[in-house]
Write an enzyme that holds these catalytic residues in place. Sequence first.
Site, mmCIF file in Angstrom:
data_model
loop_
_atom_site.group_PDB
_atom_site.id
_atom_site.type_symbol
_atom_site.label_atom_id
_atom_site.label_comp_id
_atom_site.label_asym_id
_atom_site.label_seq_id
_atom_site.Cartn_x
_atom_site.Cartn_y
_atom_site.Cartn_z
ATOM 1 N N LYS A 19 29.729 41.696 37.775
ATOM 2 C CA LYS A 19 30.073 43.139 37.759
ATOM 3 C C LYS A 19 28.435 43.434 38.414
ATOM 4 O O LYS A 19 27.949 42.480 37.689
ATOM 5 C CB LYS A 19 30.430 43.978 36.777
ATOM 6 C CG LYS A 19 32.290 43.539 36.704
ATOM 7 C CD LYS A 19 32.352 44.390 34.963
ATOM 8 C CE LYS A 19 34.175 44.096 34.702
ATOM 9 N NZ LYS A 19 34.949 44.509 36.720
ATOM 10 N N ASP A 66 37.336 46.245 26.519
ATOM 11 C CA ASP A 66 38.475 45.529 27.115
ATOM 12 C C ASP A 66 39.073 44.450 26.184
ATOM 13 O O ASP A 66 40.142 44.295 26.751
ATOM 14 C CB ASP A 66 37.683 44.691 28.345
ATOM 15 C CG ASP A 66 38.137 44.239 29.458
ATOM 16 O OD1 ASP A 66 38.989 45.096 29.937
ATOM 17 O OD2 ASP A 66 37.984 43.172 30.622
ATOM 18 N N ARG A 97 44.855 39.087 33.189
ATOM 19 C CA ARG A 97 46.102 38.767 33.676
ATOM 20 C C ARG A 97 46.407 37.325 33.393
ATOM 21 O O ARG A 97 47.084 36.900 32.824
ATOM 22 C CB ARG A 97 46.133 39.052 35.386
ATOM 23 C CG ARG A 97 45.148 38.009 36.324
ATOM 24 C CD ARG A 97 45.701 39.155 37.588
ATOM 25 N NE ARG A 97 45.008 40.410 37.663
ATOM 26 C CZ ARG A 97 45.130 40.594 38.836
ATOM 27 N NH1 ARG A 97 45.235 40.865 39.858
ATOM 28 N NH2 ARG A 97 43.624 42.086 39.020
#
Length: 496
Positions: free
Chosen positions: A274, A285, A348
């Site tokens: 990032k 997170d 995910r």
Amino acid sequence: MTQFKLATGSLTSRQGPILLGITEGKNLPSWAGGWSESVRKAVQRLLGSGQFKGKLNETFLLPEGSRWLILVGAGKKEELTLDRVRQAAASASRRAMNAGIESFSRGLVQVAQATAEEVAQAVTEGTLLGTYRYDELKNVPAEERRRLKSVTMVVPAAKDLSAARRGVARGRVIAEAVCWGRDLINRPANRLTPRIMAAEAKGAARRFRFSCRVLDPARMRRLGMNAVLAVAQGSVEPAQFIILEYRGRGSRSGGPLLFAGKGITFDSGGISIKPAAKMEQMKYDMSGGAAVLASIRAIAALKLPVHVVGLVPATENLPSGSAQRPGDVIRTYSGKTVEVENTDAEGRLVLADALGYAQRFKPRAILDLATLTGACVVALGHHAMAVMGNDERLIERVQRSASRTHERVWRLPLWPEYGEQIRSDVADLKNVGVGGGGTITAGYFLKEFAGKTPWVHLDIAGVAWAESDQPYRPKGATGAGVRLLVDLASHWREER
Ligand code: BES
Ligand code: MN
Ligand code: ZN
């Protein structure tokens, strides 16, 4: 934490600081009748001056003799809701605390279509959530810390006393759980590693009497949780798979309610790193995981008659010589293979293993919570979580809990066309969708692992962190999802 005391009788006879809610408009509110001439005059003069209008969350400290009146706007009388009561309680309490007022008395307002218990719960939640601060790492001597020590809730009708007491007790359990969740989230990643998160879960399990098991990387490898391990392989911190279980007395058989939460204790993006700006925020997170831990803590403390399982795959996502590479293909717990197109789409991946593992419990329903996509912040901003799922009834139940708790959700579709966007040339799926709809393609990816079990996904990326102070969400971690999950569990036995 702030103590709550209950009393009956009239607020007018109380000594010490008093909190008064004032609805918008030039006229004195209805409570004013019982008050002394001097109080009525002072408030009337203030309203007349236009310095204080009674707008929602407006506050004013008005001296009356030798004490303070803490005035808070409640907005228009006909627009008063439980959430506005929660907000006003928070605004007033924070104002009082910051002014050095350590205790005050307050009444119990009436809200159309709400019980005294619900109002007392909302007041308690607002007060405790609004005065929350994350200050465990600051060197401020205890005596210099401003603190709200006690609130006395004065209930006018004695018949409402036990309802108010129940509401206060319930509100306190829930707010303390939310604040615990906030502490975990606000804690920097060097002080909340996956192992520390697991230890926190174990501590809560002991204290609130539910079970907690933690799978270490060796165990995860034997089980085939390769998606969690792939994300973890760039870090020296071992991944931890946290499993909570609470079986309330009177809970029926037929499968637990299962909560799964993303537990990335720091998301640098991995090799798909990032940008530096705001990367420090990525300690949040693990907000989905924290919501799972905190809600199960509250459900156990409330002794709700439900069977709940919580799964939190906890790991860091860092780049290193051992980190996973873009293009790697991993075999998930379920057996489905995934091409890792972008190592920053790690949430995910860890949830894929959690949803696969969830099937072992034969759950009646699965809810997952995750700070999953930046696209969700683009779509909904900071006012709602995105909700998606494979079961209309479960989605509706979540929507009802959302409106009861004012933890707002907004539905997005999971049409099969979105599934086409995550087809891979080399594996069953890839972890990034081509084209737009990033929140939906992430949700679709998870759907592939939920199987036939009724399942709902909540993307909390936009609501888990407050960029600035809001009435009962001070800047920083909000603890989003906890109140919603507790409400869902509270109503779980109904209508099925
Ligand atoms: N944790 C982030 C999502 C996020 C971003 C949450 C900003 C809160 C604020 C997630 O792991 C992520 O990086 N998602 C990527 C996915 C992309 C690579 C497909 C994103 O949203 O950019
Ligand atoms: Mn990421
Ligand atoms: Zn992430």
